[in-house]
Design a protein around this motif. Structure first.
Motif, short mmCIF file in Angstrom:
data_model
loop_
_atom_site.label_atom_id
_atom_site.label_comp_id
_atom_site.label_asym_id
_atom_site.label_seq_id
_atom_site.Cartn_x
_atom_site.Cartn_y
_atom_site.Cartn_z
N MET A 123 -42.76 18.08 -37.84
CA MET A 123 -41.95 19.11 -37.19
C MET A 123 -41.78 20.35 -38.07
SD MET A 123 -40.25 19.65 -34.33
CE MET A 123 -39.72 18.07 -33.65
N ASP A 124 -41.38 20.16 -39.31
CA ASP A 124 -41.10 21.31 -40.20
C ASP A 124 -42.38 22.09 -40.52
OD1 ASP A 124 -38.41 20.70 -40.30
OD2 ASP A 124 -38.63 19.40 -42.06
N ILE A 125 -43.47 21.36 -40.79
CA ILE A 125 -44.73 22.03 -41.11
C ILE A 125 -45.26 22.78 -39.90
CG2 ILE A 125 -47.12 21.68 -41.81
CD1 ILE A 125 -46.18 19.30 -43.46
N ALA A 126 -45.16 22.16 -38.71
CA ALA A 126 -45.65 22.80 -37.48
C ALA A 126 -44.88 24.09 -37.21
CB ALA A 126 -45.53 21.84 -36.31
N LYS A 127 -43.56 24.08 -37.45
CA LYS A 127 -42.75 25.28 -37.24
C LYS A 127 -43.21 26.42 -38.17
CE LYS A 127 -38.49 23.14 -35.55
NZ LYS A 127 -37.05 22.85 -35.82
N LYS A 128 -43.46 26.06 -39.44
CA LYS A 128 -43.92 27.06 -40.40
C LYS A 128 -45.29 27.61 -40.00
CE LYS A 128 -44.71 27.91 -45.32
NZ LYS A 128 -45.96 28.65 -45.06
#
Length: 342
Positions: free
Chosen positions: A21-26
């Motif tokens: 989730m966090d990497i995809a958002k970035k």
């Protein structure tokens, strides 16, 4: 870094985003910093690529939240109890209850929980198959599903994992490999294997209601057939059906549709439909003009069942003799590398 044309050709979220989730958002923010149309005088091509980026991002986030991720022929699923399951697969298909993924050694069904009654029915029918003796059990139990695992997913689906050996392939994949027409000699032994199973189902007083190319598998190496799918609809003969697949519904007689009762005749009709389909025409109309198919075989697959499976199997044996003489092993030169070309 991707260019515009490369992004527009992308089909799956994993090709652009990471399953975190966090990497995809970035990653999403970084893409917008490069391609957003506000940075390119509202250019249409940048608007199109931004739309694609947003679409893939939405799909990626949904998959991550649901604990279901597909990447390079690998499906990863998170269960509601915190377990994680992964499976390498060769091909996937949608069907009326959900999706299924065919791997080398297993088949994974992912079915919406709204269809729980179908799942329970399948597991119950498989569990309660009866055998007259140990020899019969040893012979037939390998033709039916062995459930390796059943689990609930985070996104309200039920996963059913079924064992499969590497030499076993779906009839659907076999038909695709032969471009819609299987050699009649192969069709003969395939139908023989299905009739053998139909007789066993009759012994169990079962109407399977799901014998189709999607649900039937074969081992070309051993000329063996396995009925691994479609058990959702199995019912006792003369008891009320709980449903059928669209292909099966289309061949039901008006009386069957009216009574909605399980009947072995429907399974026998399904076998002939498989025969016509494998020969290249599920309606059977063009088969009469195909000189490569023996007339006795054409007449059989275009005909109507009149007997119970035991009697039908005996008559079928005569059809084989009229078509090709005595039975003999005909090699089907196929393997997973040929069938599932990258």
């Amino acid at each position: 870094m991707f260019n515009i044309d490369e992004i527009l050709k992308i089909k799956y979220p994993y090709q652009l985003y990471t399953a975190n989730m966090d990497i995809a958002k970035k990653e999403h923010i970084d893409f917008l910093k490069i391609f957003h149309p506000d940075l390119h005088k509202n250019s249409k091509k940048y608007a199109d690529v931004t739309s694609k980026i947003n679409e893939l991002y939405s799909e990626a986030i949904k998959l991550i939240e649901n604990g279901e991720w597909i990447e390079d022929k690998m499906i990863r699923v998170n269960s509601s109890d915190g377990q994680k399951y992964s499976m390498k697969y060769n091909v996937d298909y949608s069907f009326e209850l959900g999706k299924y993924y065919i791997g080398n050694k297993s088949i994974l069904y992912l079915i919406d929980k709204t269809h729980l009654d179908f799942i329970d029915n399948a597991l119950n029918k498989i569990k309660n198959l009866k055998y007259e003796n140990d020899n019969m059990k040893s012979e037939f139990e390998k033709y039916f599903p062995k459930i390796l695992r059943k689990f609930d997913t985070l996104n309200k689906k039920i996963g059913i994992l079924i064992e499969k050996t590497e030499d076993v392939y779906s009839l659907k994949d076999i038909l695709n490999y032969y471009k819609g027409k299987v050699h009649p000699r192969h069709v003969v032994w395939i139908l023989s294997s299905i009739y053998n199973i139909a007789c066993y189902l009759y012994y169990n007083n079962l109407s399977h209601n799901g014998i189709t190319i999607d649900n039937y598998y074969i081992s070309p190496s051993y000329h063996r057939g396995l009925l691994l799918g479609g058990w959702w609809y199995a019912t006792a003969i003369d008891e009320k059906m709980i449903g059928v697949s669209p292909d099966i519904y289309n061949i039901m007689s008006p009386d069957m549709k009216s009574s909605k009762k399980g009947t072995y005749i429907l399974d026998l009709e399904s076998i002939r439909l498989i025969g016509r389909t494998l020969l290249g025409d599920k309606n059977g109309i063009s088969l009469t003009k195909d000189s490569d198919i023996p007339k006795a075989l054409v007449d059989w697959v275009r005909g109507v069942p009149m007997n119970n499976p035991m009697e039908e199997y005996n008559i079928w044996d005569n059809v084989i003799k009229q078509s090709y003489g005595e039975r003999k092993f005909i090699e089907m030169d196929i393997n997973k590398d040929k069938l599932y070309v990258p």
